[in-house]
Scaffold this active site. Structure first.
Site, mmCIF file in Angstrom:
data_model
loop_
_atom_site.group_PDB
_atom_site.id
_atom_site.type_symbol
_atom_site.label_atom_id
_atom_site.label_comp_id
_atom_site.label_asym_id
_atom_site.label_seq_id
_atom_site.Cartn_x
_atom_site.Cartn_y
_atom_site.Cartn_z
ATOM 1 N N ASN A 1 1.134 -0.985 -0.021
ATOM 2 C CA ASN A 1 -0.056 0.122 0.132
ATOM 3 C C ASN A 1 0.783 1.356 -0.267
ATOM 4 O O ASN A 1 1.589 1.455 1.412
ATOM 5 C CB ASN A 1 -1.126 -0.164 1.126
ATOM 6 C CG ASN A 1 -1.527 1.435 1.521
ATOM 7 O OD1 ASN A 1 -1.620 2.155 0.467
ATOM 8 N ND2 ASN A 1 -2.062 1.166 2.462
ATOM 9 N N TRP A 2 1.124 2.031 -1.391
ATOM 10 C CA TRP A 2 2.447 3.010 -1.267
ATOM 11 C C TRP A 2 1.534 4.027 -0.319
ATOM 12 O O TRP A 2 2.580 4.947 -0.513
ATOM 13 C CB TRP A 2 2.728 3.444 -2.642
ATOM 14 C CG TRP A 2 2.926 1.988 -3.188
ATOM 15 C CD1 TRP A 2 3.867 0.809 -2.649
ATOM 16 C CD2 TRP A 2 3.503 1.948 -5.364
ATOM 17 N NE1 TRP A 2 3.982 0.364 -3.902
ATOM 18 C CE2 TRP A 2 4.130 0.527 -5.182
ATOM 19 C CE3 TRP A 2 3.606 3.261 -5.638
ATOM 20 C CZ2 TRP A 2 4.822 0.552 -6.258
ATOM 21 C CZ3 TRP A 2 4.117 3.097 -7.493
ATOM 22 C CH2 TRP A 2 5.020 1.534 -7.385
ATOM 23 N N LYS A 3 -0.209 4.273 -0.498
ATOM 24 C CA LYS A 3 -0.599 5.422 0.130
ATOM 25 C C LYS A 3 0.125 6.369 -0.497
ATOM 26 O O LYS A 3 -0.080 6.824 -2.133
ATOM 27 C CB LYS A 3 -0.309 5.754 2.027
ATOM 28 C CG LYS A 3 -0.124 4.214 2.460
ATOM 29 C CD LYS A 3 0.039 4.531 3.962
ATOM 30 C CE LYS A 3 -0.470 3.645 4.777
ATOM 31 N NZ LYS A 3 0.645 3.571 6.573
ATOM 32 N N HIS B 1 -9.141 1.364 3.831
ATOM 33 C CA HIS B 1 -8.352 1.771 5.172
ATOM 34 C C HIS B 1 -8.716 2.529 6.263
ATOM 35 O O HIS B 1 -9.261 3.135 5.646
ATOM 36 C CB HIS B 1 -7.579 1.806 4.127
ATOM 37 C CG HIS B 1 -5.729 2.342 4.933
ATOM 38 N ND1 HIS B 1 -5.116 3.179 5.537
ATOM 39 C CD2 HIS B 1 -4.598 1.022 5.326
ATOM 40 C CE1 HIS B 1 -4.294 2.692 5.776
ATOM 41 N NE2 HIS B 1 -3.946 1.752 5.518
ATOM 42 N N GLU C 1 -7.136 4.726 7.273
ATOM 43 C CA GLU C 1 -6.381 6.915 7.048
ATOM 44 C C GLU C 1 -8.619 7.010 6.164
ATOM 45 O O GLU C 1 -8.520 8.009 6.518
ATOM 46 C CB GLU C 1 -6.023 6.218 6.190
ATOM 47 C CG GLU C 1 -5.007 6.585 7.448
ATOM 48 C CD GLU C 1 -3.302 5.607 6.432
ATOM 49 O OE1 GLU C 1 -3.376 5.754 4.894
ATOM 50 O OE2 GLU C 1 -2.346 5.297 7.572
ATOM 51 N N GLU D 1 -5.951 -4.405 10.263
ATOM 52 C CA GLU D 1 -4.926 -3.793 10.044
ATOM 53 C C GLU D 1 -4.854 -3.185 11.825
ATOM 54 O O GLU D 1 -6.101 -1.891 11.576
ATOM 55 C CB GLU D 1 -4.829 -2.502 9.609
ATOM 56 C CG GLU D 1 -4.261 -3.675 8.071
ATOM 57 C CD GLU D 1 -3.277 -2.501 7.083
ATOM 58 O OE1 GLU D 1 -2.498 -2.724 7.242
ATOM 59 O OE2 GLU D 1 -4.465 -0.571 7.084
ATOM 60 N N GLY E 1 2.229 2.234 10.880
ATOM 61 C CA GLY E 1 2.703 3.454 11.008
ATOM 62 C C GLY E 1 3.250 3.499 11.686
ATOM 63 O O GLY E 1 4.295 4.692 11.861
ATOM 64 N N SER F 1 3.168 -2.027 10.262
ATOM 65 C CA SER F 1 4.358 -1.815 11.058
ATOM 66 C C SER F 1 5.097 -3.152 10.997
ATOM 67 O O SER F 1 5.660 -3.847 11.547
ATOM 68 C CB SER F 1 4.550 -1.167 12.303
ATOM 69 O OG SER F 1 4.919 -0.901 12.084
ATOM 70 N N GLY G 1 2.699 -1.321 4.812
ATOM 71 C CA GLY G 1 2.629 0.016 3.643
ATOM 72 C C GLY G 1 4.389 0.640 3.799
ATOM 73 O O GLY G 1 4.640 0.442 2.838
ATOM 74 N N GLY G 2 5.067 1.117 5.166
ATOM 75 C CA GLY G 2 5.894 2.174 4.219
ATOM 76 C C GLY G 2 7.298 1.117 4.082
ATOM 77 O O GLY G 2 7.998 1.328 3.214
#
Ligand code: PGA
Length: 252
Positions: A9-11, A97, A99, A169, A175, A215, A236-237
């Site tokens: 997930n590149w966001k 998600h 966010e 999640e 994150g 994470s 993600g990251g």
């Protein structure tokens, strides 16, 4: 056998050239390491989607979006429809998600509408759920995830459920560098599978992939993925660095 899936997930990261470079380097890695034991999906910003079909051609890597409109088409300025996403060759979309839930106030009924439309358009849906830290501390995390699934996802007809992947999640792990322990992930994944069982029966409960997100990194992915009800991850990251992302895929 359930599918193992690792989705990046590149966001809101990677401009166009950076994204092209990252997708190319992930593809190259798996061309030379013929060890893809999971379905790999890159969920990128919309701008990359039209290019990814060409870049990833000849690999088994799929791609998708991180959100979609809840309406078919028309006067919805700034929105991107499921049909538009599909027309790029994308086959996945992330829905719900945390966010999107917290910053854009997307609620369960809107997310159901999006999931239903995405599936009817032919996309696979990675549907996210997970509790906030105070909810876990108050020991109401099971109830929160139950509500998110029952109100957001379990209105789908059984025949559409083949296209659903669930991502658990915990919001406190996204994150933050804090990861759920393998035990905490397993407990919740097993609970989700029980919810699937009571709503849709044993076939769907057994066949639906449930991913862990929050994470995940090369150093912890192996242990988390080894849990019996964890079928891969939403990353993600660590999906923004080719080496880290590929190492996480290898951890399957
Ligand atoms: P993270 O994000 O891996 O950076 O914690 C996961 C996600 O939000 O999907």
């Amino acid at each position: 056998m359930r599918k193992k899936i690792v989705a990046g997930n590149w966001k809101m990261n990677m401009n166009l050239p950076e994204g092209v470079e990252l997708a190319r380097s992930i593809k190259k890695y798996f061309q030379y390491n013929n060890s893809l034991k999971a379905d790999v999906v890159l969920c990128t910003p919309f701008i990359h989607l039209p290019l990814l079909g060409d870049i990833l051609k000849g690999s088994n890597i799929s791609f998708g979006a991180q959100n979609c409109a809840s309406e078919h088409s028309g006067a919805f300025t700034g929105e991107i429809s499921c049909e538009m996403i599909k027309s790029t060759g994308a086959t996945y979309v992330i829905i719900g998600h945390s966010e999107r839930r917290s910053y854009y106030l997307e609620n369960d009924s809107l997310l159901y509408k999006k999931a239903d439309l995405a599936i009817k358009t032919g996309l696979n849906v990675i549907f996210c759920c997970g509790e906030l830290l105070p909810e876990r501390e108050a020991n109401i995390h099971y109830g929160i995830v139950k509500r998110q699934l029952e109100d957001g996802l379990f209105n789908l007809e059984e025949s559409n459920f083949k296209k659903v992947i669930i991502a658990y999640e915990p919001v406190w792990a996204i994150g933050t560098g804090l990861t759920a322990t393998p035990g905490q992930a397993q407990e919740m994944h097993n609970y989700i599978r029980k919810l699937l069982l009571s709503r849709y029966g044993s076939k769907i409960a057994e066949e639906t992939s449930v991913l862990y997100g929050g994470s995940c990194k090369p150093s912890n992915a192996g242990e988390i993925f080894s849990m019996p009800d964890v079928d891969g991850g939403l990353i993600g990251g660590a999906s923004l660095k080719s080496d880290d992302f590929c190492a996480i895929v290898e951890a399957i």
